[in-house]
Design an enzyme around this catalytic site. Structure first.
Site, PDB file in Angstrom:
ATOM      1  N   ALA A  87       0.831  -1.201   0.000  1.00 40.57           N
ATOM      2  CA  ALA A  87       0.000   0.000   0.000  1.00 40.57           C
ATOM      3  C   ALA A  87       0.870   1.258   0.000  1.00 40.57           C
ATOM      4  CB  ALA A  87      -0.973  -0.029   1.184  1.00 40.57           C
ATOM      5  N   CYS A  88       0.548   2.217   0.838  1.00 45.87           N
ATOM      6  CA  CYS A  88       1.229   3.506   0.789  1.00 45.87           C
ATOM      7  C   CYS A  88       2.644   3.484   1.361  1.00 45.87           C
ATOM      8  CB  CYS A  88       0.390   4.571   1.501  1.00 45.87           C
ATOM      9  SG  CYS A  88      -1.054   5.081   0.543  1.00 45.87           S
ATOM     10  N   SER A  89       3.066   2.383   1.936  1.00 48.83           N
ATOM     11  CA  SER A  89       4.443   2.255   2.394  1.00 48.83           C
ATOM     12  C   SER A  89       5.287   1.442   1.431  1.00 48.83           C
ATOM     13  CB  SER A  89       4.486   1.618   3.792  1.00 48.83           C
ATOM     14  OG  SER A  89       3.943   2.488   4.753  1.00 48.83           O
TER      15      SER A  89
END
Length: 374
Positions: free
Chosen positions: A156-158
């Site tokens: 995801a966003c990481s």
């Protein structure tokens, strides 16, 4: 210093088309009018909720976003469609996501003063890949004529920072000599353009970084990776349920729960203190206090999150030079946001300056790198 891993190149690519808040709101509000008129009887009977209007001012105040780039603008603002129109490609053609990954990779290689033949590992790390297999990374490897190996990662966003973590570890283990980490964030197909609370959040972009050992780095701007740190903690507050199981579940494969959705207030309340504590702990392992950090390249999800995290760390508001904001132009670009901030705001630092590159998002997941200009 021969064992020092460095970031030697970075590339930021974006599509030519963009959508302003005003364009997006005009489309969304026209859709609201059509929906409410079509369902007028049920709405008056209390059987269906009327859809609420939005405004450009609401979007900017809530997020700091003013515009976003989009891979294919056609269709996204059409109230009879409300999704981008992307033409399918044959199995023998370069996929859409590999295409933008290659563009970012070329920019990163040029920044590092390298050719593709100098790379021996490719990591494509992002929020979504457009297919399960073969890996987009292997397709990119083939397109760039890179010998070695490649694989995809989804965090995801990481994803961008976690991909850089893997590159760091591979270099330390001598499993690779130069690693290309690419974040082709083609997220517009997963946006619910009919949802007031999420239709404005994301933009499309691709970023890439090159990691190698200090002894081989030859670019103008080189950053030592002092260390990496990661944290995951399960949460359902940011979710996308689209997947191969949908076919067997006999449900709408494109229903609202299959697209990006979140409990925004819960995310804000829970992630901000988690991220601030994570960063402070990471810096402490090097004996560095937050006030000793020259530049904060933070995840670009929401300007209010970044403001609060910096205030928790510094005890005051950080200015735009200390903590660059790029989401006003790019919007939330999933994992690529912190890399965009780094890519556009790193050349002015001088030798010895320390910076923190950190992303946080669904999972929950938090990834950080403490880096220092050589």
């Amino acid at each position: 210093m021969s064992q020092q891993v460095v970031i030697s190149g970075v590339g930021v690519w974006h599509p030519k088309d963009s959508i302003t808040n005003e364009e997006l709101v005009n489309s969304y509000n026209a859709y609201v009018d059509a929906f409410n008129e079509e369902n007028k009887t049920q709405i008056e009977a209390g059987e269906v909720n009327a859809m609420p209007y939005s405004s450009a001012e609401f979007i900017e105040k809530a997020s700091g976003i003013k515009s976003r780039y989009i891979y294919q603008k056609e269709g996204a603002l059409d109230i009879t469609r409300m999704k981008p129109k992307i033409e399918p490609r044959s199995d023998d053609e370069l996929s859409h996501q590999a295409e933008i990954a290659v563009e970012a990779a070329k920019l990163a290689l040029a920044s590092a003063k390298l050719d593709s033949k100098d790379i021996d590992a490719v990591i494509v790390s992002c929020a979504y890949t457009q297919r399960a297999y073969p890996a987009i990374a292997i397709e990119v490897q083939e397109a760039l004529n890179i010998e070695g190996f490649g694989f995809d990662m989804l965090v995801a966003c990481s994803a961008a920072t976690f991909g850089m973590h893997r590159a760091y570890e591979m270099l330390c283990a001598k499993n690779a000599t130069r690693v290309l980490v690419i974040n082709p964030e083609l997220v517009s197909p997963q946006i619910n353009y009919a949802d007031r609370d999420s239709h404005f959040i994301f933009g499309d972009v691709a970023t890439a970084t090159v990691l190698e050992m200090a002894e081989t780095a030859q670019s103008e701007h080189v950053y030592d990776v002092l260390s990496t740190k990661a944290l995951t903690k399960f949460s359902n507050n940011i979710r996308s349920n689209f997947g191969y199981m949908t076919r067997a579940e006999d449900v709408d494969p494109y229903g609202p729960d299959k697209l990006f959705h979140q409990a925004g207030r819960k995310v804000f309340k829970e992630v901000c203190p988690l991220a601030a504590a994570h960063i402070e702990e990471h810096l402490a392992t090097h004996g560095i206090k937050p006030e000793g950090v020259k530049r904060w390249w933070l995840h670009q999800a929401n300007i209010n999150m970044n403001t609060l995290i910096c205030k928790r760390l510094l005890g005051r508001d950080a200015d735009r030079t200390e903590a660059p904001i790029v989401l006003d132009e790019f919007a939330n670009t999933a994992s690529a946001g912190s890399v965009i901030a780094f890519g556009l705001n790193h050349e002015d630092l001088v030798a010895g300056d320390v910076g923190v590159l950190c992303s946080f998002g669904a999972g929950y997941s938090i990834g950080s790198l403490v880096i220092r200009k050589r």
